[in-house]
Design a protein around this motif. Structure first.
Motif, PDB file in Angstrom:
ATOM      1  N   ALA A 133       0.836  -1.208   0.000  1.00 45.87           N
ATOM      2  CA  ALA A 133       0.000   0.000   0.000  1.00 45.87           C
ATOM      3  C   ALA A 133       0.872   1.260   0.000  1.00 45.87           C
ATOM      4  N   TYR A 134       1.878   1.283   0.858  1.00 47.26           N
ATOM      5  CA  TYR A 134       2.768   2.457   0.923  1.00 47.26           C
ATOM      6  C   TYR A 134       3.433   2.697  -0.440  1.00 47.26           C
ATOM      7  N   GLY A 135       3.947   1.621  -1.052  1.00 51.94           N
ATOM      8  CA  GLY A 135       4.725   1.763  -2.281  1.00 51.94           C
ATOM      9  C   GLY A 135       3.934   2.447  -3.378  1.00 51.94           C
ATOM     10  N   ALA A 136       2.701   1.972  -3.602  1.00 54.28           N
ATOM     11  CA  ALA A 136       1.903   2.560  -4.682  1.00 54.28           C
ATOM     12  C   ALA A 136       1.368   3.940  -4.275  1.00 54.28           C
ATOM     13  N   LEU A 137       0.864   4.019  -3.048  1.00 58.15           N
ATOM     14  CA  LEU A 137       0.112   5.235  -2.680  1.00 58.15           C
ATOM     15  C   LEU A 137       1.001   6.399  -2.255  1.00 58.15           C
ATOM     16  N   ILE A 138       2.081   6.098  -1.542  1.00 60.69           N
ATOM     17  CA  ILE A 138       2.921   7.193  -1.035  1.00 60.69           C
ATOM     18  C   ILE A 138       4.185   7.317  -1.883  1.00 60.69           C
ATOM     19  N   ASP A 139       4.922   6.223  -2.029  1.00 55.71           N
ATOM     20  CA  ASP A 139       6.206   6.285  -2.751  1.00 55.71           C
ATOM     21  C   ASP A 139       5.995   6.730  -4.210  1.00 55.71           C
ATOM     22  N   VAL A 140       5.023   6.129  -4.889  1.00 58.42           N
ATOM     23  CA  VAL A 140       4.818   6.477  -6.309  1.00 58.42           C
ATOM     24  C   VAL A 140       3.901   7.692  -6.453  1.00 58.42           C
ATOM     25  N   LEU A 263      -5.571   9.679 -18.230  1.00 61.14           N
ATOM     26  CA  LEU A 263      -5.351   8.780 -17.095  1.00 61.14           C
ATOM     27  C   LEU A 263      -4.037   8.024 -17.248  1.00 61.14           C
ATOM     28  N   THR A 264      -3.507   7.588 -16.121  1.00 59.27           N
ATOM     29  CA  THR A 264      -2.363   6.680 -16.125  1.00 59.27           C
ATOM     30  C   THR A 264      -2.835   5.325 -15.623  1.00 59.27           C
ATOM     31  N   ILE A 265      -2.503   4.264 -16.365  1.00 57.98           N
ATOM     32  CA  ILE A 265      -2.722   2.908 -15.848  1.00 57.98           C
ATOM     33  C   ILE A 265      -1.338   2.377 -15.509  1.00 57.98           C
ATOM     34  N   ARG A 266      -1.140   2.063 -14.244  1.00 56.19           N
ATOM     35  CA  ARG A 266       0.210   1.763 -13.742  1.00 56.19           C
ATOM     36  C   ARG A 266       0.200   0.401 -13.077  1.00 56.19           C
ATOM     37  N   GLY A 267       1.061  -0.534 -13.531  1.00 54.25           N
ATOM     38  CA  GLY A 267       1.239  -1.797 -12.824  1.00 54.25           C
ATOM     39  C   GLY A 267       2.095  -1.560 -11.590  1.00 54.25           C
ATOM     40  N   TYR A 268       1.882  -2.382 -10.574  1.00 58.59           N
ATOM     41  CA  TYR A 268       2.704  -2.198  -9.371  1.00 58.59           C
ATOM     42  C   TYR A 268       2.999  -3.538  -8.702  1.00 58.59           C
ATOM     43  N   LEU A 269       4.265  -3.769  -8.418  1.00 59.92           N
ATOM     44  CA  LEU A 269       4.713  -4.942  -7.652  1.00 59.92           C
ATOM     45  C   LEU A 269       5.559  -4.426  -6.502  1.00 59.92           C
ATOM     46  N   VAL A 270       5.341  -4.965  -5.310  1.00 62.14           N
ATOM     47  CA  VAL A 270       6.048  -4.478  -4.130  1.00 62.14           C
ATOM     48  C   VAL A 270       7.567  -4.643  -4.284  1.00 62.14           C
ATOM     49  N   PHE A 271       7.996  -5.570  -5.153  1.00 60.83           N
ATOM     50  CA  PHE A 271       9.441  -5.801  -5.316  1.00 60.83           C
ATOM     51  C   PHE A 271      10.152  -4.591  -5.906  1.00 60.83           C
ATOM     52  N   GLU A 272       9.366  -3.679  -6.484  1.00 61.06           N
ATOM     53  CA  GLU A 272       9.918  -2.402  -6.917  1.00 61.06           C
ATOM     54  C   GLU A 272      10.667  -1.730  -5.754  1.00 61.06           C
ATOM     55  N   LEU A 273      10.115  -1.839  -4.553  1.00 61.53           N
ATOM     56  CA  LEU A 273      10.764  -1.248  -3.370  1.00 61.53           C
ATOM     57  C   LEU A 273      11.918  -2.107  -2.878  1.00 61.53           C
ATOM     58  N   MET A 274      11.699  -3.433  -2.930  1.00 66.61           N
ATOM     59  CA  MET A 274      12.679  -4.360  -2.348  1.00 66.61           C
ATOM     60  C   MET A 274      14.058  -4.221  -2.996  1.00 66.61           C
ATOM     61  N   PHE A 275      14.065  -3.874  -4.300  1.00 65.50           N
ATOM     62  CA  PHE A 275      15.332  -3.838  -5.012  1.00 65.50           C
ATOM     63  C   PHE A 275      15.957  -2.439  -5.040  1.00 65.50           C
ATOM     64  N   ASP A 276      15.390  -1.518  -4.258  1.00 65.67           N
ATOM     65  CA  ASP A 276      15.940  -0.166  -4.205  1.00 65.67           C
ATOM     66  C   ASP A 276      16.142   0.195  -2.730  1.00 65.67           C
ATOM     67  N   PRO A 277      17.393   0.029  -2.227  1.00 69.23           N
ATOM     68  CA  PRO A 277      17.620   0.176  -0.784  1.00 69.23           C
ATOM     69  C   PRO A 277      17.127   1.504  -0.202  1.00 69.23           C
TER      70      PRO A 277
END
Ligand SMILES: NC(=O)c1ccc[n+]([C@@H]2O[C@H](COP(=O)([O-])OP(=O)(O)OC[C@H]3O[C@@H](n4cnc5c(N)ncnc54)[C@H](OP(=O)(O)O)[C@@H]3O)[C@@H](O)[C@H]2O)c1
Length: 329
Positions: A133-140, A263-277
């Motif tokens: 939830a954080y990754g898509a809503l806050i980080d992105v 509009l933007t249609i955006r895919g999201y996987l939590v691993f986007e965060l995992m691989f960026d320290p």
């Protein structure tokens, strides 16, 4: 020997079995832990049934999320010592690092120290849901005060995390559920508005609530035909996140809404965060601060014993849960 859950063929919950196996010591960069509780994710059931991003090699372990105590650490591991209480923040591969069982061996980069005020059950229910939830809503998206956000499958563990994250930053969560049975619970859990998709006109309701503007974000793990309603209910310049595949039907592309409202249609996987320290560190801080202030509080739907792992998966696929299903070990 340790009792670990494995499956030897693809199939329904009944393919899960508890095997006595020798779990190897941790390699360089890995940590071996005694598991106290593990959190179920929909991805585990999808992996078990051959419908996930990764395919199993048999016999296969499974599971992303667990909490427990460090037993030993491999070479080059810093920051963890035997006895530490830890949780996994999702492992890079379920097949290789699956955590269902008494012992789990995972990369040190997939671990976080367990805040002392959480029970084992709560600690196994935190990271996948809140980081997603954080990754898509806050980080992105930098979700902010006053933003309207549509949350399909709001009773899922990620949906409830999204409601709480939205409230934490002052946004307005609009929870979607298919039937009336979870309406009251979702209001109690912080949804400002709750909509039942099988008997309410989603677009008309969202336009009424947002005074004709539409929502800024739709955070959708379902896909299928309802995305046409989600894009119709978005504001100009809004974003539709697709982050799961709960629905079995084909997903249309509502291109008129997409181009006419930019509009933007955006895919999201939590691993986007995992691989960026750096992003992962900010995410962990956000979640830890939210847990400490109690603005983020995992909701446990039901707990099962390890010996009831088949029943736990059946329960998840019944879709009766509100929040996270946890198995205690
Ligand atoms: N992209 C990522 O990195 C990421 C990370 C974590 C999770 N996920 C995805 O997030 C979703 C939720 O995961 P979870 O483990 O929290 O799930 P869960 O707790 O098992 O959520 C299940 C809920 O979703 C709703 N649902 C199920 N099938 C549906 C359908 N066909 N149409 C509409 N709603 C449906 C149901 O709620 P109602 O009956 O109330 O409608 C159900 O109670 C999954 O799709 C998962 O794969 C993605």
């Amino acid at each position: 020997m340790a009792r670990v859950v494995r499956f030897h063929r693809i199939g329904g919950p009944e393919v899960l079995q508890i095997d006595d196996v020798v779990v190897p010591p941790p390699l360089a960069g890995e940590v071996r832990s005694n598991v106290k509780a593990l959190g179920l994710n929909r991805a585990d059931a999808m992996f078990r049934s051959g419908q996930y991003l990764e395919q199993p090699t048999f016999p296969s372990r499974l599971g992303y999320e667990a909490a427990g105590t460090v037993e030993s650490v491999g070479r080059d591991v810093q920051g963890f010592t035997p006895g530490d209480a830890v949780s996994t923040i999702a492992v890079p591969s379920q097949g290789r690092y699956g955590v269902y069982g008494e012992i789990a061996v995972v990369p040190a980069t997939s671990l976080v120290k367990h805040p002392p005020f959480l029970s084992w059950t709560e600690a196994a229910a935190v990271w996948m849901a809140y980081l997603t939830a954080y990754g898509a809503l806050i980080d992105v998206s930098n979700l902010a005060s006053g933003d309207f956000i549509l949350i399909p499958a709001a009773s899922s563990s990620v949906g409830i995390a999204a409601i709480q994250v939205a409230r934490l930053v002052g946004a307005v969560p609009i929870a979607l559920t298919r039937t009336d049975s979870k309406r009251e619970a979702l209001s109690r859990l912080g949804a400002e508005f709750v909509m039942t998709t099988e008997n309410q006109d989603l677009v008309a309701e969202v336009m009424r609530i947002t005074k004709g503007q539409g929502a800024r974000i739709a955070f959708d793990p379902v896909g299928g035909p309802t995305i046409a309603s989600l894009t119709a209910a978005l504001a100009r310049g809004g974003t539709l996140f697709l982050y799961g595949a709960l629905g079995a039907e084909p997903t249309p592309l509502p291109h008129l809404d997409v181009f006419s409202k930019a509009l933007t249609i955006r895919g999201y996987l939590v691993f986007e965060l995992m691989f960026d320290p750096a992003r992962l560190e900010r995410a962990k801080q956000f979640v830890l601060e939210g847990l400490t202030s109690r603005q983020l509080k995992p909701v446990i739907a039901k707990t099962f014993a390890l010996s009831e792992i088949v029943e736990a998966h059946r329960y998840q696929e019944s879709n009766r849960q509100i929040g996270k299903i946890v198995v205690t070990v």
